[in-house]
Write a protein that holds these residues in place. Structure first.
Motif, short mmCIF file in Angstrom:
data_model
loop_
_atom_site.label_atom_id
_atom_site.label_comp_id
_atom_site.label_asym_id
_atom_site.label_seq_id
_atom_site.Cartn_x
_atom_site.Cartn_y
_atom_site.Cartn_z
N ARG A 105 50.22 -36.38 14.57
CA ARG A 105 50.41 -35.89 13.19
C ARG A 105 51.24 -34.62 13.18
O ARG A 105 52.12 -34.44 12.33
CB ARG A 105 49.05 -35.64 12.54
CG ARG A 105 48.41 -36.91 12.04
CD ARG A 105 47.18 -36.61 11.19
NE ARG A 105 46.58 -37.87 10.76
CZ ARG A 105 45.26 -38.09 10.64
NH1 ARG A 105 44.40 -37.13 10.94
NH2 ARG A 105 44.81 -39.27 10.24
N LYS A 121 54.79 -35.51 13.75
CA LYS A 121 55.40 -36.10 12.56
C LYS A 121 55.72 -35.03 11.53
O LYS A 121 56.82 -35.02 10.95
CB LYS A 121 54.44 -37.14 11.97
CG LYS A 121 55.07 -37.99 10.87
CD LYS A 121 54.20 -39.17 10.51
CE LYS A 121 54.83 -39.97 9.38
NZ LYS A 121 54.03 -41.16 9.03
N TRP A 133 62.69 -41.16 11.13
CA TRP A 133 61.72 -42.08 10.53
C TRP A 133 62.45 -43.22 9.85
O TRP A 133 61.91 -44.07 9.25
CB TRP A 133 60.81 -41.35 9.54
CG TRP A 133 60.13 -40.20 10.22
CD1 TRP A 133 60.48 -38.89 10.14
CD2 TRP A 133 59.02 -40.27 11.12
NE1 TRP A 133 59.65 -38.13 10.91
CE2 TRP A 133 58.74 -38.95 11.54
CE3 TRP A 133 58.23 -41.31 11.62
CZ2 TRP A 133 57.73 -38.65 12.42
CZ3 TRP A 133 57.22 -41.00 12.50
CH2 TRP A 133 56.97 -39.69 12.89
N ILE A 147 56.93 -43.04 18.47
CA ILE A 147 56.51 -43.62 17.18
C ILE A 147 56.01 -45.04 17.38
O ILE A 147 54.94 -45.42 16.89
CB ILE A 147 57.69 -43.58 16.18
CG1 ILE A 147 58.02 -42.13 15.83
CG2 ILE A 147 57.34 -44.37 14.92
CD1 ILE A 147 59.39 -41.95 15.18
N SER A 148 56.79 -45.82 18.12
CA SER A 148 56.42 -47.20 18.39
C SER A 148 55.08 -47.31 19.12
O SER A 148 54.21 -48.11 18.75
CB SER A 148 57.54 -47.84 19.22
OG SER A 148 57.06 -48.97 19.90
N ARG A 150 52.16 -46.29 16.84
CA ARG A 150 51.86 -47.34 15.85
C ARG A 150 51.06 -48.47 16.47
O ARG A 150 50.11 -48.98 15.88
CB ARG A 150 53.16 -47.90 15.26
CG ARG A 150 53.73 -47.01 14.18
CD ARG A 150 54.90 -47.67 13.46
NE ARG A 150 55.44 -46.77 12.45
CZ ARG A 150 56.74 -46.65 12.14
NH1 ARG A 150 57.63 -47.39 12.76
NH2 ARG A 150 57.14 -45.79 11.22
N LYS A 151 51.45 -48.85 17.69
CA LYS A 151 50.71 -49.90 18.39
C LYS A 151 49.27 -49.46 18.66
O LYS A 151 48.33 -50.26 18.50
CB LYS A 151 51.39 -50.24 19.72
CG LYS A 151 52.57 -51.18 19.57
CD LYS A 151 53.32 -51.39 20.86
CE LYS A 151 52.53 -52.12 21.92
NZ LYS A 151 53.36 -52.39 23.13
N LYS A 201 47.57 -47.32 16.89
CA LYS A 201 46.86 -47.30 15.61
C LYS A 201 46.44 -48.71 15.20
O LYS A 201 45.31 -48.95 14.77
CB LYS A 201 47.75 -46.67 14.54
CG LYS A 201 47.02 -46.39 13.24
CD LYS A 201 47.86 -45.53 12.31
CE LYS A 201 47.11 -45.26 11.01
NZ LYS A 201 47.87 -44.39 10.10
N GLU A 202 47.38 -49.66 15.36
CA GLU A 202 47.08 -51.06 15.05
C GLU A 202 45.95 -51.59 15.91
O GLU A 202 45.05 -52.27 15.43
CB GLU A 202 48.32 -51.94 15.26
CG GLU A 202 49.31 -51.88 14.11
CD GLU A 202 50.68 -52.42 14.51
OE1 GLU A 202 50.75 -53.21 15.49
OE2 GLU A 202 51.68 -52.05 13.87
N THR A 235 42.68 -50.09 14.83
CA THR A 235 42.24 -50.66 13.56
C THR A 235 41.69 -52.06 13.74
O THR A 235 40.61 -52.40 13.24
CB THR A 235 43.42 -50.70 12.56
OG1 THR A 235 43.96 -49.39 12.43
CG2 THR A 235 42.96 -51.18 11.20
N TRP A 274 39.38 -43.20 12.71
CA TRP A 274 40.29 -42.66 11.69
C TRP A 274 39.51 -41.89 10.62
O TRP A 274 40.02 -41.44 9.69
CB TRP A 274 41.10 -43.79 11.04
CG TRP A 274 41.84 -44.55 12.09
CD1 TRP A 274 41.49 -45.74 12.63
CD2 TRP A 274 43.04 -44.15 12.76
NE1 TRP A 274 42.38 -46.11 13.59
CE2 TRP A 274 43.36 -45.15 13.70
CE3 TRP A 274 43.89 -43.02 12.64
CZ2 TRP A 274 44.46 -45.07 14.52
CZ3 TRP A 274 44.98 -42.95 13.46
CH2 TRP A 274 45.26 -43.96 14.40
#
Lengths: 83, 83
Positions: free
Chosen positions: A69, A72, A83, B65-66, B69-70, B72-73, B76, B83
């Motif tokens: 975070r 970012k 982004w 970033i990639s 994101r992975k 986070k996915e 989840t 989170w």
DNA sequence: CTAACTATAATTAGTGT
DNA sequence: CACACTAATTATAGTTA
């Protein structure tokens, strides 16, 4: 790196690669822990490998989220086109 | 680690700490690069230190970033309460 | 497959310029 | 400050169990 110099490319033999991965994975996280402890550093490491179904998140999920975070926010405030 | 064993706590002297940070920061990223190249690993490292205004994002912003994101996915989908 | 061992390569704390 | 040197520690490829 010990009995032989390392050749800087993918280790072709799968067994060797897996063994090397395990050792180096441990070694990397140890180095990361040392950097955090000895110097005043906040960091996180996320590793995906074919040898585990889940990513290794170091030191833990909370720090990784917090650090990402901040990254970012920094990138946004600096108006970087990433982004 | 060389002329003396490392004491596993914050290096009190600021000059020493800064020098050690620089050396170890380089060393860590080298190890990270080796792990990625030798084994088939995707990873990213984000480091904040008092010695730099901006975070060090390894290997680069896009991968970070990639990878995040992975992560986070994954978290989840696994229904983890983080989170 | 895992884990322990060990010889050697790689890292680095302290030092000097 | 930064860089080069080097003694000593640490990491690890190959080996053995």
């Amino acid at each position: 790196m010990s009995r032989k110099k390392v050749i800087f490319s993918l280790i072709e033999n799968e067994t060797d690669r897996k063994v090397s991965h395990k050792k180096r994975h441990i070694g990397l996280l140890k180095k990361a822990q040392e950097l955090m402890t000895l110097c005043e550093v906040e960091m996180d490491v996320i590793i995906y490998s074919p040898y585990s179904n889940e990513p290794k998140v170091f030191p833990n999920h909370g720090v990784a989220i917090s650090t990402f975070r901040k990254f970012k926010e920094f990138a946004t405030s600096e108006n970087k086109k990433i982004w």
